[in-house]
Design an enzyme around this catalytic site. Structure first.
Site, short mmCIF file in Angstrom:
data_model
loop_
_atom_site.label_atom_id
_atom_site.label_comp_id
_atom_site.label_asym_id
_atom_site.label_seq_id
_atom_site.Cartn_x
_atom_site.Cartn_y
_atom_site.Cartn_z
N ASP A 1 -5.81 -6.41 74.09
CA ASP A 1 -5.44 -5.06 74.53
C ASP A 1 -6.67 -4.38 75.11
OD1 ASP A 1 -2.91 -2.94 73.64
OD2 ASP A 1 -4.81 -2.08 74.34
N VAL B 1 4.35 0.75 78.22
CA VAL B 1 4.63 -0.26 79.25
C VAL B 1 6.05 -0.80 79.04
CG1 VAL B 1 3.91 -2.45 80.27
CG2 VAL B 1 2.18 -0.89 79.34
N ASN C 1 6.66 -1.36 69.79
CA ASN C 1 7.04 0.03 70.09
C ASN C 1 8.25 0.00 71.01
OD1 ASN C 1 4.87 1.18 68.64
ND2 ASN C 1 3.50 0.77 70.34
N HIS D 1 6.63 -6.27 74.42
CA HIS D 1 5.38 -6.90 73.97
C HIS D 1 5.20 -6.66 72.49
CE1 HIS D 1 4.62 -2.85 75.46
NE2 HIS D 1 3.71 -2.73 74.50
N HIS E 1 2.39 -6.19 69.55
CA HIS E 1 0.98 -5.92 69.26
C HIS E 1 0.62 -6.74 68.02
CE1 HIS E 1 0.52 -2.10 71.68
NE2 HIS E 1 1.84 -2.13 71.55
P1 AMP Z 1 2.86 0.23 74.14
O1 AMP Z 1 2.35 1.61 73.85
O2 AMP Z 1 3.48 -0.43 72.97
O3 AMP Z 1 3.71 0.18 75.40
O4 AMP Z 1 1.55 -0.63 74.42
C1 AMP Z 1 1.01 -0.87 75.68
C2 AMP Z 1 -0.37 -1.40 75.45
O5 AMP Z 1 -0.84 -2.02 76.64
C3 AMP Z 1 -1.41 -0.32 75.08
O6 AMP Z 1 -1.95 -0.62 73.80
C4 AMP Z 1 -2.45 -0.43 76.20
O7 AMP Z 1 -3.78 -0.23 75.74
C5 AMP Z 1 -2.23 -1.85 76.71
N1 AMP Z 1 -2.62 -2.09 78.09
C6 AMP Z 1 -2.32 -1.35 79.18
N2 AMP Z 1 -2.84 -1.91 80.29
C7 AMP Z 1 -3.48 -3.03 79.89
C8 AMP Z 1 -4.22 -4.06 80.56
N3 AMP Z 1 -4.40 -4.02 81.89
N4 AMP Z 1 -4.73 -5.07 79.84
C9 AMP Z 1 -4.55 -5.12 78.50
N5 AMP Z 1 -3.86 -4.19 77.81
C10 AMP Z 1 -3.34 -3.16 78.49
#
Ligand code: AMP
Length: 111
Positions: free
Chosen positions: A32, A98, A89, A102, A104
């Site tokens: 992340d 996003v 989430n 996914h 975490h």
């Molecule tokens: P969520 O809030 O569950 O949608 O998590 C999205 C996660 O994606 C967050 O923890 C961000 O820090 C992570 N994220 C966003 N862009 C990138 C990226 N380019 N590379 C790695 N992680 C990312």
């Protein structure tokens, strides 16, 4: 725009870089970019499922694979024994940023 690719689709396509720790036919895992723990990895299916509430019975095998991959990665990266947390989430109230499913994986500290 509605059909714009998410950041994760661009990573899967290799169009933007990521710090990859694991990849197979069905999913990819990378660090992340804004870690919330000393170890913070994401496991992302290559198939676009927007979020867990969009998953269907046809996704059953893939969803199981994602969890087993979390286990594989924990063993590979050496934190399986000390423990880790898996979080998904789903939607606005969960803070989902996003819109591509996914997991975490958080580890490396007492959570
Ligand atoms: P969520 O809030 O569950 O949608 O998590 C999205 C996660 O994606 C967050 O923890 C961000 O820090 C992570 N994220 C966003 N862009 C990138 C990226 N380019 N590379 C790695 N992680 C990312």
């Amino acid at each position: 725009m509605k059909n714009e690719l998410t950041i994760f689709e661009k990573i899967i396509a290799g169009d933007i870089p990521a710090d990859k720790v694991y990849e197979d036919e069905y999913c990819i895992s990378f660090k992340d970019i804004a870690p919330k723990a000393p170890i913070h990895l994401l496991v992302v299916p290559k198939k676009k499922i927007v979020r867990i509430s969009h998953a269907t019975p046809a996704d059953q095998e893939l969803l199981g694979h994602l969890l087993l991959t979390a286990r594989t990665i924990a063993e590979q990266e050496g934190f399986a024994e000390e423990g880790f947390r898996v979080v998904i989430n789903n939607g606005k109230n969960a803070g989902e940023e996003v819109p591509h499913l996914h997991l975490h994986i958080l580890a490396g500290m007492k959570l």
